[in-house]
Design a protein around this motif. Sequence first.
Motif, mmCIF file in Angstrom:
data_model
loop_
_atom_site.group_PDB
_atom_site.id
_atom_site.type_symbol
_atom_site.label_atom_id
_atom_site.label_comp_id
_atom_site.label_asym_id
_atom_site.label_seq_id
_atom_site.Cartn_x
_atom_site.Cartn_y
_atom_site.Cartn_z
ATOM 1 N N ILE A 109 7.482 -26.681 -87.618
ATOM 2 C CA ILE A 109 6.996 -25.639 -86.718
ATOM 3 C C ILE A 109 6.691 -26.260 -85.357
ATOM 4 O O ILE A 109 6.000 -27.291 -85.272
ATOM 5 N N THR A 110 7.191 -25.642 -84.321
ATOM 6 C CA THR A 110 6.957 -26.147 -82.973
ATOM 7 C C THR A 110 5.531 -25.845 -82.520
ATOM 8 O O THR A 110 4.806 -25.080 -83.151
ATOM 9 N N GLU A 111 5.152 -26.438 -81.408
ATOM 10 C CA GLU A 111 3.892 -26.095 -80.764
ATOM 11 C C GLU A 111 4.022 -24.708 -80.119
ATOM 12 O O GLU A 111 5.126 -24.208 -79.899
ATOM 13 N N TRP A 112 2.889 -24.115 -79.803
ATOM 14 C CA TRP A 112 2.912 -22.833 -79.085
ATOM 15 C C TRP A 112 3.447 -23.066 -77.681
ATOM 16 O O TRP A 112 3.036 -24.003 -76.995
ATOM 17 N N ILE A 113 4.363 -22.225 -77.253
ATOM 18 C CA ILE A 113 4.973 -22.323 -75.926
ATOM 19 C C ILE A 113 4.591 -21.083 -75.128
ATOM 20 O O ILE A 113 4.770 -19.948 -75.599
ATOM 21 N N ASP A 114 4.058 -21.292 -73.936
ATOM 22 C CA ASP A 114 3.594 -20.195 -73.089
ATOM 23 C C ASP A 114 4.796 -19.583 -72.366
ATOM 24 O O ASP A 114 5.276 -20.124 -71.365
ATOM 25 N N LEU A 115 5.279 -18.452 -72.874
ATOM 26 C CA LEU A 115 6.442 -17.800 -72.277
ATOM 27 C C LEU A 115 6.109 -17.195 -70.917
ATOM 28 O O LEU A 115 6.939 -17.188 -70.006
ATOM 29 N N SER A 116 4.889 -16.667 -70.786
ATOM 30 C CA SER A 116 4.481 -16.079 -69.499
ATOM 31 C C SER A 116 4.452 -17.146 -68.411
ATOM 32 O O SER A 116 4.863 -16.892 -67.267
ATOM 33 N N ALA A 117 3.986 -18.356 -68.759
ATOM 34 C CA ALA A 117 3.956 -19.443 -67.779
ATOM 35 C C ALA A 117 5.363 -19.817 -67.338
ATOM 36 O O ALA A 117 5.582 -20.159 -66.168
ATOM 37 N N MET A 118 6.321 -19.733 -68.269
ATOM 38 C CA MET A 118 7.712 -20.007 -67.905
ATOM 39 C C MET A 118 8.207 -18.981 -66.895
ATOM 40 O O MET A 118 8.891 -19.327 -65.922
ATOM 41 N N ASP A 119 7.854 -17.712 -67.109
ATOM 42 C CA ASP A 119 8.251 -16.671 -66.154
ATOM 43 C C ASP A 119 7.625 -16.916 -64.786
ATOM 44 O O ASP A 119 8.285 -16.781 -63.750
ATOM 45 N N ARG A 130 13.815 -16.599 -74.010
ATOM 46 C CA ARG A 130 13.005 -17.553 -73.246
ATOM 47 C C ARG A 130 13.001 -18.926 -73.923
ATOM 48 O O ARG A 130 13.133 -19.958 -73.265
ATOM 49 N N LEU A 131 12.861 -18.934 -75.243
ATOM 50 C CA LEU A 131 12.818 -20.208 -75.968
ATOM 51 C C LEU A 131 14.129 -20.964 -75.877
ATOM 52 O O LEU A 131 14.154 -22.197 -75.965
ATOM 53 N N SER A 132 15.237 -20.232 -75.705
ATOM 54 C CA SER A 132 16.537 -20.900 -75.619
ATOM 55 C C SER A 132 16.634 -21.811 -74.404
ATOM 56 O O SER A 132 17.528 -22.656 -74.330
#
Length: 234
Positions: free
Chosen positions: A108-118, A172-174
């Motif tokens: 399992i990966t760490e939590w990734i902040d998708l909003s921060a990526m945007d 986003r994760l891609s």
Amino acid sequence: MQPIEPSGDPDPARTASARLAALSVPARLIIALAVGVVTVFTAWHLAAVFLFVAPTNTITQEHGPAIRGYVYPEFEQNWKLFAPNPLQRNVAVEARAEIRTADGSTEITEWIDLSAMDFENIRHHLLPSHTAQNELRRAWDFYTNSHDDDGEPTGMRGELSERYVHRIALLRLSEVMDVHEATRIQLRSASTRVAPPPWSNEDIDTSTHHSELDWRTVTTADLPGGAAAGQGER
């Protein structure tokens, strides 16, 4: 000595009129047509946005699809900035994935902040896309408005909203991992109250609170490119 007459026409309006009159007839027709198009478009834009935010009326009932088709997604308007309930918290969407490893196990990966990526993708852009700014946020709003406090869908749009927000998350994760190796994905919100201004005596808890959704199995249709990914449903 004779006074020196100032050169040029002192009246800018007369000068502009003279220059316009000096143009050929086709050139004047083109300018008139351009002004007419801009005027009509401006009037339509203002009318469409006004009708979009106005209460339901005869015009919106009859021409609602045309108005919404023009306004979405670039010119969407709402009243959340104003009273009685302005937004008072920042909500970020985060995701993590269960990934197949080379030895056949999963991790399992760490939590990734998708909003921060945007935010990072639009920072320093003078004219960022309205879709890039709001796609993930609106998808999350769509999901929360279609589910109750227990995470159960409240209508037929519930399952649609789940597929929609999870597919955006995978897209986003891609950007940071190979999502074709993902077997499951989990989303959560990170909600933080906005701190009061320095002159306020309010005591507000500004710690971040998380709300996790259930794990969702990733299917071929969920992946960027859909069936073109070349894998069967899992």
